[in-house]
Design a protein around this motif. Structure first.
Motif, mmCIF file in Angstrom:
data_model
loop_
_atom_site.group_PDB
_atom_site.id
_atom_site.type_symbol
_atom_site.label_atom_id
_atom_site.label_comp_id
_atom_site.label_asym_id
_atom_site.label_seq_id
_atom_site.Cartn_x
_atom_site.Cartn_y
_atom_site.Cartn_z
ATOM 1 N N GLN A 164 21.635 31.031 -19.187
ATOM 2 C CA GLN A 164 22.630 31.202 -18.128
ATOM 3 C C GLN A 164 23.346 29.877 -17.861
ATOM 4 O OE1 GLN A 164 21.006 32.576 -14.410
ATOM 5 N NE2 GLN A 164 22.984 33.262 -13.624
ATOM 6 N N VAL A 165 22.568 28.786 -17.846
ATOM 7 C CA VAL A 165 23.147 27.463 -17.639
ATOM 8 C C VAL A 165 23.976 27.037 -18.847
ATOM 9 C CG1 VAL A 165 22.591 25.021 -17.342
ATOM 10 C CG2 VAL A 165 21.349 26.753 -16.041
ATOM 11 N N MET A 166 23.456 27.250 -20.056
ATOM 12 C CA MET A 166 24.181 26.846 -21.258
ATOM 13 C C MET A 166 25.476 27.649 -21.431
ATOM 14 S SD MET A 166 21.066 26.193 -23.962
ATOM 15 C CE MET A 166 22.076 25.265 -25.127
ATOM 16 N N ASN A 167 25.434 28.922 -21.077
ATOM 17 C CA ASN A 167 26.656 29.726 -21.132
ATOM 18 C C ASN A 167 27.689 29.213 -20.134
ATOM 19 O OD1 ASN A 167 25.512 31.368 -23.088
ATOM 20 N ND2 ASN A 167 24.903 32.962 -21.655
ATOM 21 N N ALA A 168 27.216 28.799 -18.964
ATOM 22 C CA ALA A 168 28.139 28.265 -17.958
ATOM 23 C C ALA A 168 28.792 26.974 -18.443
ATOM 24 C CB ALA A 168 27.402 28.025 -16.642
ATOM 25 N N LEU A 169 28.045 26.176 -19.200
ATOM 26 C CA LEU A 169 28.589 24.932 -19.745
ATOM 27 C C LEU A 169 29.414 25.176 -21.007
ATOM 28 C CD1 LEU A 169 25.466 22.635 -19.269
ATOM 29 C CD2 LEU A 169 27.626 22.471 -18.040
ATOM 30 N N GLN A 170 29.398 26.405 -21.503
ATOM 31 C CA GLN A 170 30.189 26.827 -22.662
ATOM 32 C C GLN A 170 29.828 26.055 -23.929
ATOM 33 O OE1 GLN A 170 34.270 26.505 -21.236
ATOM 34 N NE2 GLN A 170 34.183 28.555 -20.357
ATOM 35 N N PHE A 171 28.538 26.028 -24.229
ATOM 36 C CA PHE A 171 28.110 25.463 -25.507
ATOM 37 C C PHE A 171 28.673 26.315 -26.642
ATOM 38 C CE2 PHE A 171 25.133 22.996 -23.060
ATOM 39 C CZ PHE A 171 24.894 21.877 -23.855
ATOM 40 N N ASP A 172 29.093 25.641 -27.707
ATOM 41 C CA ASP A 172 29.586 26.346 -28.888
ATOM 42 C C ASP A 172 28.456 26.727 -29.829
ATOM 43 O OD1 ASP A 172 32.711 26.303 -28.938
ATOM 44 O OD2 ASP A 172 32.135 24.306 -28.263
ATOM 45 N N VAL A 173 27.475 25.830 -29.978
ATOM 46 C CA VAL A 173 26.335 26.086 -30.865
ATOM 47 C C VAL A 173 25.121 25.342 -30.328
ATOM 48 C CG1 VAL A 173 27.747 26.383 -32.951
ATOM 49 C CG2 VAL A 173 26.849 24.130 -32.382
ATOM 50 N N ALA A 174 23.933 25.758 -30.778
ATOM 51 C CA ALA A 174 22.695 25.027 -30.497
ATOM 52 C C ALA A 174 21.912 24.915 -31.793
ATOM 53 C CB ALA A 174 21.867 25.737 -29.436
ATOM 54 N N ASN A 175 21.600 23.691 -32.179
ATOM 55 C CA ASN A 175 20.759 23.448 -33.343
ATOM 56 C C ASN A 175 19.302 23.385 -32.884
ATOM 57 O OD1 ASN A 175 20.049 22.733 -36.028
ATOM 58 N ND2 ASN A 175 19.986 20.572 -35.451
ATOM 59 N N LEU A 176 18.399 23.903 -33.689
ATOM 60 C CA LEU A 176 16.985 23.892 -33.330
ATOM 61 C C LEU A 176 16.352 22.558 -33.713
ATOM 62 C CD1 LEU A 176 15.880 27.483 -34.437
ATOM 63 C CD2 LEU A 176 16.597 26.701 -32.165
ATOM 64 N N GLY A 177 15.484 22.045 -32.836
ATOM 65 C CA GLY A 177 14.709 20.848 -33.122
ATOM 66 C C GLY A 177 13.262 21.213 -33.377
ATOM 67 N N ASN A 178 12.420 20.228 -33.603
ATOM 68 C CA ASN A 178 11.016 20.517 -33.897
ATOM 69 C C ASN A 178 10.264 21.066 -32.695
ATOM 70 O OD1 ASN A 178 11.561 17.513 -33.412
ATOM 71 N ND2 ASN A 178 9.395 17.625 -32.884
ATOM 72 N N HIS A 179 10.593 20.608 -31.479
ATOM 73 C CA HIS A 179 9.846 21.067 -30.306
ATOM 74 C C HIS A 179 10.213 22.493 -29.887
ATOM 75 C CE1 HIS A 179 7.372 17.649 -29.286
ATOM 76 N NE2 HIS A 179 8.395 16.836 -29.469
ATOM 77 N N GLU A 180 11.246 23.057 -30.484
ATOM 78 C CA GLU A 180 11.564 24.462 -30.191
ATOM 79 C C GLU A 180 10.445 25.396 -30.636
ATOM 80 O OE1 GLU A 180 14.409 23.225 -28.258
ATOM 81 O OE2 GLU A 180 14.641 22.497 -30.301
ATOM 82 N N PHE A 181 9.553 24.920 -31.490
ATOM 83 C CA PHE A 181 8.525 25.792 -32.062
ATOM 84 C C PHE A 181 7.146 25.564 -31.447
ATOM 85 C CE2 PHE A 181 11.965 25.185 -34.994
ATOM 86 C CZ PHE A 181 12.252 26.478 -35.397
ATOM 87 N N ASN A 182 7.068 24.729 -30.417
ATOM 88 C CA ASN A 182 5.775 24.384 -29.836
ATOM 89 C C ASN A 182 5.048 25.572 -29.220
ATOM 90 O OD1 ASN A 182 6.576 21.028 -28.619
ATOM 91 N ND2 ASN A 182 6.033 21.746 -30.646
ATOM 92 N N TYR A 183 5.788 26.585 -28.812
ATOM 93 C CA TYR A 183 5.169 27.732 -28.149
ATOM 94 C C TYR A 183 5.274 29.011 -28.977
ATOM 95 C CZ TYR A 183 5.654 24.474 -24.253
ATOM 96 O OH TYR A 183 5.607 23.359 -23.450
ATOM 97 N N GLY A 184 5.712 28.880 -30.217
ATOM 98 C CA GLY A 184 5.778 30.037 -31.096
ATOM 99 C C GLY A 184 7.127 30.723 -31.089
ATOM 100 N N LEU A 185 7.297 31.666 -32.020
ATOM 101 C CA LEU A 185 8.582 32.338 -32.203
ATOM 102 C C LEU A 185 8.896 33.315 -31.081
ATOM 103 C CD1 LEU A 185 8.523 32.993 -36.062
ATOM 104 C CD2 LEU A 185 9.453 31.042 -34.810
#
Length: 605
Positions: free
Chosen positions: A122-143
């Motif tokens: 909701q916050v990222m949509n409000a800021l109008q991000f175009d893309v998000a690249n995944l980093g290594n910590h995105e996987f710390n809690y599983g898919l």
């Protein structure tokens, strides 16, 4: 009358624009601009904005002190808005390590378990991000959690070198290797700029989060995947190519690249116009950490002449890369570029704060849940210089957890290999994540500090700041010596009049492991690699060391660890192990006990 060349070119462009206005709308999709001199050719300013390694700092608050900080999405919102207004076109990228690392992200994990809505997209949509690249910590809690965290995103998730293997992984991991963005100038008669953004991350996620990713995904090298994606983007007409690289460069070294830090190689891929990078929490341009790397200009912000930026961590800065485009017969081309960083605004954006208000209150409540008591203050003020109660708690909890497991191996179901572990010394390795490294940091209380008395969940998060799980490795005594020697590189010869002069601040605190269960001394007057003397006699050729999954799988390049030495992997996070350890204590921590001063720096009083 013959008009001067530049006036004639301008008249020709105006005539072309009038012609476009009078043309039926269906013909506007592929406008044709006449050949012009470079001086009169249409030009555009394309600005690449990036955040990286925000680590859950969304609202601009230190939840451990409950004080505001000028960082995070709320404080970057106005900076992003102003930066956009200064350019004709813009692209906003988040470059990974976003959904882990703060009390709010810890609360989000518990909220997701009870299927509560999460505020991130909701916050990222409000800021109008175009893309998000995944980093290594995105996987710390599983898919599963990754999918929940990004549910409802109005932007694509990228990763060119990550491939789901199973149908379940494909359903949870909605990613693309790259995306083509068509950015239309305000002048409707000008063609849109075709901007390709490619994402890559460190292949080491397969080691660091193997328990979630094994048999679910596969990861290839960043260079190979990025090069393939660049070629695909070129074939599909990309005029500007950006790599969002969750990777950095070897620091304070003449080494140019590694499998984990490979921006140096990525910048040499033909056709790349800009690189937004991260992972190392450095500021680029501006840092001197890369000054030994050839073809890296930390002042101009270029790598092999390619404009690049790295905006530190916690949303304290915004990366800005300016690309200046000119129209040529074959389309838009980058004529020049430059990069810089912009600090987060001192005041937060109230709209972003409002979107996070409920999550903020829920996080505050989450932090205040008590789970135990301590007889003494737990502080990392001096953890880079001497044994401390805070570090002893980490070691005690880790050893307690594994000892319970070893006690269970005495039954008949355990294998002879498992039972043999009981005959080996059990040591514990841990690092002080938030420790003072200078007198200035100590004066500003930039270190973990927990008062004697009740210990809350928030205190545990302060003491141990990553969602690591616990592993046990079996290594030789020689490898143990190497482990200690690598840690000893975090110290240097100092003066007793200034205690922190003994700290090598270039080595981050998370790479200063102390080891409990043995006594040793560090003589920093000796060359690196020859500083540590183990004072105990170790009767066995091998030892067991309790550590975290990051270290056990090769994080930090300690003592040849690569995951193959792991003999036990816990499903539990170390934060949770600390909570359970404190809960089961019959009295406050260290009540009636002494601090184990098992290591010293020689010649330091």
């Amino acid at each position: 009358m013959k008009l001067p060349g530049h006036i004639a070119a301008t008249v020709t462009l105006l005539a072309s624009a009038i012609s476009l206005v009078l043309t039926p709308s269906h013909a506007l999709a592929t406008p044709t601009l006449p050949a012009t001199s470079s001086a009169a050719a249409p030009s555009l300013h394309l600005r690449i904005l990036s955040t990286s390694d925000v680590h859950g700092q969304f609202i601009g608050k230190n939840y451990f002190t409950e004080q505001p900080v000028a960082a995070g999405y709320a404080h970057l919102a106005k900076v992003i808005e102003e930066a956009r207004a200064e350019a004709d076109l813009h692209v906003l990228i988040d470059n990974g390590d976003l959904i882990q690392g703060s009390p709010m992200t810890d609360w989000m994990v518990t909220a997701a378990a009870s299927e509560q809505p999460l505020p991130l997209t909701q916050v990222m949509n409000a800021l109008q991000f175009d893309v998000a690249n995944l980093g290594n910590h995105e996987f710390n809690y599983g898919l599963d959690y990754l999918a929940q965290a990004y549910a409802g995103a109005n932007f694509p998730l990228l990763s060119a070198n990550l491939k789901p293997l199973t149908e379940a992984a494909k359903n949870k991991l909605k990613i693309a290797p790259w995306v083509m963005l068509e950015k239309q100038p305000a002048q409707a008669w000008l063609p849109a700029v075709k901007v390709a953004v490619i994402g890559v991350l460190p292949p080491q996620i397969m080691q660091w989060d193997a328990h979630y990713l094994q048999h679910q995904v596969t990861v290839e090298g960043m260079y190979e995947a990025a090069q393939r994606s660049v070629q695909e983007a070129q074939q599909q007409g990309a005029e500007v190519i950006i790599i969002a690289a969750h990777t950095g460069l070897p620091k304070n070294s003449r080494e140019t690249h590694s499998s984990e830090q490979d921006v140096w190689s990525l910048a040499q891929i033909d056709g790349v116009d800009a690189i937004a990078f991260g992972h190392q929490h450095e500021l680029f341009p501006g840092t001197d950490a890369y000054q030994l790397n050839p073809d890296v200009n930390s002042e101009a912000g270029t790598i092999h002449g390619v404009a690049a930026s790295q905006p530190g961590a916690q949303g304290e800065y915004l990366g800005v890369i300016d690309l200046y485009l000119q129209w040529q017969q074959q389309g838009w081309q980058v004529s020049r570029s430059k990069s810089h960083l912009r600090a987060a605004a001192a005041t937060p954006d109230t709209n972003i704060q409002a979107l996070l208000a409920e999550a903020d209150q829920a996080t505050l409540a989450y932090m205040k849940q008590p789970i135990g008591h301590t007889e003494v203050a737990l502080s990392h003020r001096l953890s880079r210089l001497q044994p401390t109660s805070a570090m002893q708690l980490l070691h005690d909890a880790q050893q307690w957890y594994v000892e319970r497991y070893l006690d269970g191996l005495a039954d008949e179901s355990s294998t002879s290999t498992e039972q043999s572990w009981q005959r080996l010394p059990l040591l514990s390795a841990a690092a002080p994540f938030f420790a003072a490294t200078s007198a200035e940091e100590a004066a500003q209380q930039q270190f973990t500090f927990i008062n004697a008395g009740p210990v809350t969940i928030g205190d545990v998060g302060n003491l141990y700041r990553y969602p690591n799980t616990l592993d046990v490795v079996k290594i030789s005594v020689a490898q143990l010596q190497q482990w200690l020697e690598i840690s000893a590189a975090a110290l240097k010869v100092g003066s007793n009049e200034e205690p922190y002069s003994w700290v090598e601040s270039q080595v981050p605190s998370y790479n200063f492991d102390t080891i409990a269960g043995i006594k040793y001394q560090i003589d920093v007057s000796q060359p690196i690699g020859q500083r540590v003397t183990i004072l105990d006699q170790i009767a066995t050729e091998e030892v067991l060391v309790v550590t975290n999954n990051y270290r056990a799988n090769g994080g930090g390049d300690f003592a040849g660890l690569d995951g193959s030495q792991i003999v036990f992997s816990s499903p539990d996070q170390i934060q949770h192990i600390l909570i359970e350890y404190l809960k089961q204590l019959p009295q406050p921590y260290l009540a009636g006990q002494q601090l184990d001063k098992n290591w010293i720096i020689v010649d330091r009083e």
